[in-house]
Design a protein around this motif. Structure first.
Motif, mmCIF file in Angstrom:
data_model
loop_
_atom_site.group_PDB
_atom_site.id
_atom_site.type_symbol
_atom_site.label_atom_id
_atom_site.label_comp_id
_atom_site.label_asym_id
_atom_site.label_seq_id
_atom_site.Cartn_x
_atom_site.Cartn_y
_atom_site.Cartn_z
ATOM 1 N N TYR A 80 -4.578 -7.516 -0.269
ATOM 2 C CA TYR A 80 -3.344 -7.987 -0.872
ATOM 3 C C TYR A 80 -3.045 -9.457 -0.556
ATOM 4 C CZ TYR A 80 -2.932 -2.926 -1.064
ATOM 5 O OH TYR A 80 -3.188 -1.596 -1.266
ATOM 6 N N TRP A 139 0.808 -1.225 0.000
ATOM 7 C CA TRP A 139 0.000 0.000 0.000
ATOM 8 C C TRP A 139 0.844 1.280 0.000
ATOM 9 C CZ3 TRP A 139 1.849 2.149 4.360
ATOM 10 C CH2 TRP A 139 2.183 1.302 5.439
ATOM 11 N N ALA A 167 -5.024 2.951 -2.268
ATOM 12 C CA ALA A 167 -4.515 1.820 -1.484
ATOM 13 C C ALA A 167 -5.175 1.788 -0.103
ATOM 14 C CB ALA A 167 -3.004 1.914 -1.335
#
Length: 473
Positions: A470, A368, A391
């Protein structure tokens, strides 16, 4: 069509303190102000009739590798993740299996160009010409390696002895030899029959697998099983950890190249270096009339043949010669150029003492963005955090610490328990111990904030993740 396979594993401990376990040399800008070693490797493929590169890297480097590939124009780069390092023979086997499977029933064996992500090649045209010379040999079933024309008697590289000439600058491999002592290296250089072993290769994927099955069937069987049980995560291929961990460690040289009767070598004179030490970096760097190579804020007086890299502050030298001085935000290395091979011993001692300077820099990259631990003490830590546009940090909580966030620039979207709200410049918010929370940048510019942590334990492992875009656990 050539299929580039870039091996981006390794930790580069001899280039500490710049190279760290979580940010090793292949991801650093060592020889170029704009591009990392990995990005330079990708860039020199331009102009070759090749597919998009296939990357092999460690699990812990996946986001760093993906981001650098994105910056190089590959938004969906194919990346095979090794759960643990098992040397080059298994790593290349994974790539060969992947390529062979993708080729399916095609009669043509896909040609693999195996490259290391951390090599310097100054003459790209000569490098590409060497590849062109190797293609016909690989099509004939040869396992081609690239031997570097030696410029001096080097004791840090393995050597390849040339045998019968095949065509032009290509030869049968007579033998591979280990790193020699200086006297032997000088004899090799004088003979003109020896080349440095570059660790770069070109061969058919199925051809390599056939040789591996012949000479190391145990490695092939485990790699096949580990890849069969692999999972796909975003554009990562996650090799099965429990199976791959059982794979023997072996290099491609020992496992295949020294045993096959089909090894060929192409002589390459392209300004190659593996940048394996600080003295090697000094060798290839531009120098002033006194033989110095400086980067960063450096002030020198009566200094000669010295390499200085200043990362975060002024470094001044007076009356020194033949030194390597590397300054980062959390470590300083001073070494004689003749002793830089021993830097890895310092790294081993750091590990043994339970310190953390071998693991990462003060600045730590995340998918991020990045954070910088700017201050810490008993029961507190201060970080400067940068979150990229769009992000989001994971939805998480901490058992031992509370956090204050002060926004410096941009806008933060904060989830704090049951509440979700925006925090803008010069505003702050507080996250109590045990509170489920997350942080997101909904804007189009970087979000920068100061985080003040307080509590009885401030380690990065005090994170309980509930949701993460993620794929982190």
């Amino acid at each position: 069509m050539i299929h580039p396979v870039i091996m981006a594993g390794g930790t580069g401990s001899r280039l500490w303190p710049l190279s760290r376990q979580l940010n090793p040399k292949q991801f650093l800008k060592l020889t170029d102000d704009r591009l990392s070693m990995l990005q330079l490797t990708v860039a020199r493929l331009e102009g070759i009739d090749a597919t998009d590169p296939l990357l092999i890297c460690n699990e812990e480097h996946r986001f760093l590798a993906a981001e650098q590939m994105r910056q190089s124009g590959y938004n969906d780069a194919r990346i095979i993740l090794e759960p643990c390092g098992r040397n080059t023979a298994p790593a290349i086997a994974l790539a060969a299996l992947q390529l062979a499977r993708a080729a399916d029933d095609s009669a043509e064996d896909p040609l693999m160009l195996v490259l290391a992500a951390d090599h310097l090649i100054k003459n790209v045209a000569a490098f590409q010409q060497g590849i062109a010379s190797a293609v016909p040999l690989a099509r004939e079933g040869k396992l081609v390696t690239f031997g570097i024309v030696p410029g001096h008697a080097e004791t840090g590289y393995g050597y390849i002895q040339r045998g019968k000439q095949l065509a032009g600058d290509s030869f049968v491999v007579s033998r591979f030899v280990e790193k020699p002592d200086l006297e032997t290296a000088e004899k090799y250089l004088a003979s003109g029959d020896f080349l440095w072993n570059s660790g770069m290769f070109l061969f058919g994927a199925r051809r390599y697998l056939a040789e591996l099955e012949k000479h190391r069937p145990d490695i092939l069987a485990i790699c096949q099983a580990a890849l069969e049980e692999a999972s796909e995560d975003l554009h990562f291929t996650r090799v099965n950890e429990s199976i791959f961990a059982e794979c023997p460690e072996d290099s491609i040289d020992y496992a295949v190249m020294e045993k096959t009767d089909s090894a060929a070598v192409v002589s390459l004179d392209a300004g190659w270096s593996d940048i394996g030490s600080w003295s090697a970096l000094w060798d290839v760097s531009e120098k002033d009339p006194s033989g110095n190579s400086f980067a960063g804020d450096v002030m020198a007086h009566e200094t000669a043949s010295t390499l200085v890299r200043a990362d975060s502050r002024l470094v001044a030298t007076v009356g020194v010669k033949d030194l390597v001085i590397i300054e980062t935000k959390d470590a300083l290395l001073v070494a004689h150029k003749d002793r830089v091979q021993d830097v890895k011993k310092v790294v081993e001692r750091i590990k043994g003492d339970g310190r953390h300077e071998h693991m990462n820099h003060r600045e730590v990259y995340r998918p991020w963005g990045v954070y910088d631990s700017i201050d810490n003490g008993n029961r507190y830590q201060v970080k400067r955090i940068t979150v990229k546009p769009g992000a989001k940090l994971s939805v998480q909580m901490h058992h031992h610490r509370a956090e204050h966030w002060i926004v410096v620039s941009g806008t933060a979207k904060v989830t704090n328990g049951e509440k979700t709200y925006l925090v803008t410049e010069n505003q702050s918010t507080y996250i109590p111990i045990g509170q489920i929370h997350s942080l997101e940048n909904p804007g189009v510019i970087d979000l920068e904030l100061i985080e003040v942590q307080s509590g009885s334990y401030l380690g990065e492992d005090d994170i309980v993740r509930f949701k993460d875009i993620y794929g982190r656990t």
